[in-house]
Structures are given as C-alpha cells and as structure tokens.
Design an enzyme around this catalytic site. Sequence first.
Site, PDB file in Angstrom:
ATOM      1  N   GLU A   1      64.084  66.852  14.264  1.00  0.00           N
ATOM      2  CA  GLU A   1      63.858  67.271  12.731  1.00  0.00           C
ATOM      3  C   GLU A   1      63.107  66.014  12.461  1.00  0.00           C
ATOM      4  O   GLU A   1      62.459  66.073  11.699  1.00  0.00           O
ATOM      5  CB  GLU A   1      64.650  67.275  12.111  1.00  0.00           C
TER       6      GLU A   1
ATOM      7  N   TYR B   1      59.697  74.564  23.701  1.00  0.00           N
ATOM      8  CA  TYR B   1      60.271  73.102  23.310  1.00  0.00           C
ATOM      9  C   TYR B   1      59.916  72.355  25.222  1.00  0.00           C
ATOM     10  O   TYR B   1      59.891  71.362  24.179  1.00  0.00           O
ATOM     11  CB  TYR B   1      62.215  73.485  23.184  1.00  0.00           C
TER      12      TYR B   1
END
Length: 443
Positions: free
Chosen positions: A295, A370
């Site tokens: 993040e 991803y």
Amino acid sequence: MELSRKPTTGAARSGDPYLPAHGNGGYRVEHYELDIDYKLAANRLTGRAVLTVVPERPLSRFSLDLAAFRVPRVLVDGKPAKYTQRSGKLHVTPARPVADRFTVEVRYVGSPAPVSSRWGDVGWDELTDGALVASQPIGAPSWFPCNDHPSDKATYRITVTTAAPYTVAATGVLVARRRSAGTRTWVYERVEPTASYLVSVQIGRYDEVVLAAGPVPQVALVPARLRKDAERDLGRHPAIMTALEGFFGPYPFANYQLVVTDDELEDPIEAQGMSIFGANHVDGRRTHERLVAHELAHQWFGNSLTIADWSHIWLNEGFATYAEWLWSEASGGRGAAVHAREWHARMAAKPADLVLADPGPARIFDERVYKRGALVLHALRGRIGDERFFALLRGWAGRHRHATVTTAEFVALAGRHAATDLSAFFTEWLHKPALPDIAVKGR
C-alpha cells in the site's frame, strides 16, 4: 481574426475504454472544496461541494458524477443553474454558457451508500462504529459530485463535521480542527493533484500512534483494543519508507496516514497519502507486513503516477507487488528472486488468457495483473541489471510525478535506460497471453 467558438454540450461519458459511463468530457476539475456534515447514527450526509472547473471549449451544459442524493441547489459562478439527475449523473445547464474557468456549487443531502459494481460495492460505507471510503475504481460519486475518471486530477480541501468522540482522517494534511457543542470539525488540504477515486474519509474511535515525526510524518490511527498489536505490526514502517525511497526516489506527498478499522476488511485500501487496513490485518506478528509495503508503494505507483485509464492498471499493481518482494529482500527475508520463481510457477499453472497491457474491465483486479506485473519488472531487472533497473524506477517516478501515465510511456523510458531494443521483450510480457520463460538467479 479570432474565430468565434460556438458553445457545445459537455459529454456525459468519459470515453474510457473500460468504464466509459464514469467520468465526463469537455472539462477538467482544478480544485474541489468539500464541506460535509455527517450524522453517524442516522447515516445522513449533508454536503456542499464547490468545484473550480476549466472547460476545454465553451459549454452550454456539462455533467458530474453523483449517486442518489437529493440536490436542492446548483450554482454556476454564483448564479442558479438548471439541473437534472438520472443514472448517476447530475446534468447542469448554466444560465449562460461558460467559456473560461468557472465554479459550480452543488448542495446535496442523503444517506450515502456504496456504488454497486462488477467488483462489489465501492465507495462510502458504514462500519459497526464509524464510516470508511473505499472508492477504487468508481466509488467517489457515492459521497461527492465529481468528474470520476483517474486522469482528471485536482487539489482538494475537505471539511468534515461529525460527532465529537470520533476521529476523522481525510485525504490531505490536517490544517484545522475545532469543536462545538457535541461535534468536531476537521479540515484537510491536499495540494498535490489527486484522482477522485483516491480521495478518502475515515471516521472511527481511534488512538493516534506516531510512527515517525519526520522527514515524512507517518501516523497510524487504530482502535484502542488493537493498539499494542498495531504498534508492533507497523513498527518498521519508517524503515519501509526509507527502503522504498531508496528504490523509487523521494516520497511524493507531505504526509502519510495509516488507518486500522475496528471491522475486518477483505483487502487493504489505498488512498492519496493514506492506506486503510482491517482489524484482521493486525495480529502482533507482522503477518501482513507485505501488505503494508504494497500500500505504501502505491503512493508512488497509482497515486503520484496515476494511470491514464484502467487498461494500464498493471502499472499500479505490478509495481506495488514488486515492492513487496523488494522489501522482503531488503529486510532480510526471502529475496526477490525466490518470490519470482514461486510466482512464475503459480502463474504458469493458470490459464494463458490474459493480456497484461489490456486485461479487460472484468479482470483489472485479477491476481495475474498483480503477480505477472511484478514478474515483468523482475525479468526486466535481470535483463538490464540492477543499476539501470533502479535508475529506471527512480526516473519513472520522478519524470511523471503527480501526472498520468501509460504503458507505452514506461516501455519507451525503459528502452532509453537500457540503451537497447526491448520491443520484443515487452511484446512477449505485455501484449501476448502466454507467460514467457524467466531466468531467475540468486536467492
């Protein structure tokens, strides 16, 4: 002689190849001034939004994205405007066509709720004791009128008033806080250009944990019952920040906030200068530290560098996933090469039916976006060497700081840093569904 420009109607569609109904054409938003009063018990939001807008051409009408709120008034440059609402759009007809920079003020009221999407409900949502915003990719209209497209980045001033016992975290730096009878008002400013889906408000009963006072202030807001575990799980955050700055260049914002909700969340959420985790992501054993690194990496890749449209999402998620591997390596854990070998084997076992540079709207959050995205970067690192690879990452983040980016721009910059032709390499990895072989050496 200057030719007159005939006013036209701004398009109520963005033209995005994946999400054409979200976002609008004919203008860009320069600044949002959001002032909201939120009644927690009733889930009632009363809002005033003032948008500073720059038209691309004279407009006789334009549209904003806004969910099902009641709108009692719209003003354009301070004068009443006509407006209609349908299908998540607020269509505005000013008293006179607008040709230059103008303001539109929208008063709205209602019970905010997430927007339904093929990826689940996104946007403003109630917690057991508070509220959160998780807007990626189309949830921003669930709580404010906007041009909901990642390429339209603006500055923000956000004022939130709610019950006094609650803490409010919002996108930006806290610039004011005041209390009146039973309520508290919080004011945040974000001076860096920000996409609407990355604007966030978090409300809860939180303790503040200072992780680092500077040079980048890093603060965590956590429920009292989770404070001890959170202090351990987030204790290495300043080290993660230092490591990622070494890989990617200076952190692109003035501060960083981490919020841990008292509810469980399926996945963490990134916002501009902020990340949100669920109670299930905190256990006192650093089990989910890779997600903390992931993040944080989005502050460079996704937030400062924002994709021009959703087809380029591997530039967000592949880079953030590779940051997990880099942090693992830097912190004495498994090396990036080990992660690459493991995930290449896993990806090879999956169907070869996804094109990374154009996965399609249903697959923008597919695991292969991803992991294969991270594998591209590791393969590129092996191809051009560490010195050129990390110079490329720093150059990519620095050259496009606070701008929008595309896959073609990254490929072009990689070629310049490599000083060799990488077209065949990127064709195999980005534009063909078959997973290329990868030679991975090292731990």
